[in-house]
Design a protein around this motif. Sequence first.
Motif, PDB file in Angstrom:
ATOM      1  N   VAL A   1       0.700  -1.239   0.035  1.00 51.47           N
ATOM      2  CA  VAL A   1      -0.049  -0.060   0.091  1.00 51.47           C
ATOM      3  C   VAL A   1       0.961   1.194   0.067  1.00 51.47           C
ATOM      4  O   VAL A   1       0.547   2.314  -0.678  1.00 51.47           O
ATOM      5  CB  VAL A   1      -1.008  -0.028   1.120  1.00 51.47           C
ATOM      6  N   GLU A   2       1.952   1.149   0.784  1.00 49.42           N
ATOM      7  CA  GLU A   2       2.806   2.422   0.940  1.00 49.42           C
ATOM      8  C   GLU A   2       3.479   2.610  -0.493  1.00 49.42           C
ATOM      9  O   GLU A   2       3.980   3.682  -0.712  1.00 49.42           O
ATOM     10  CB  GLU A   2       3.718   2.341   2.061  1.00 49.42           C
ATOM     11  N   ALA A   3       4.002   1.550  -1.246  1.00 55.57           N
ATOM     12  CA  ALA A   3       4.634   1.710  -2.424  1.00 55.57           C
ATOM     13  C   ALA A   3       3.799   2.375  -3.583  1.00 55.57           C
ATOM     14  O   ALA A   3       4.390   2.774  -4.578  1.00 55.57           O
ATOM     15  CB  ALA A   3       4.811   0.239  -2.624  1.00 55.57           C
ATOM     16  N   ARG A   4       2.483   2.293  -3.521  1.00 59.27           N
ATOM     17  CA  ARG A   4       1.463   2.656  -4.319  1.00 59.27           C
ATOM     18  C   ARG A   4       1.536   4.391  -4.475  1.00 59.27           C
ATOM     19  O   ARG A   4       1.504   5.282  -3.638  1.00 59.27           O
ATOM     20  CB  ARG A   4       0.144   2.305  -4.245  1.00 59.27           C
TER      21      ARG A   4
END
Length: 50
Positions: free
Chosen positions: A47-50
């Motif tokens: 989620v954080e990579a998006r």
Amino acid sequence: MSAKLNVKYAARMMVKSSIKRLLVLDNNELQGILTMTDTIGILMETVEAR
């Protein structure tokens, strides 16, 4: 659980069945244990990579 199944599927199975740990097998050999904490960490990274 097979190592080839994805984390999202594993998380869904764990929540649906109230499972806290899954054995990861490959050719009936234990490769490791996937915990709910591991699963949440992996999903949060996604989620954080998006």
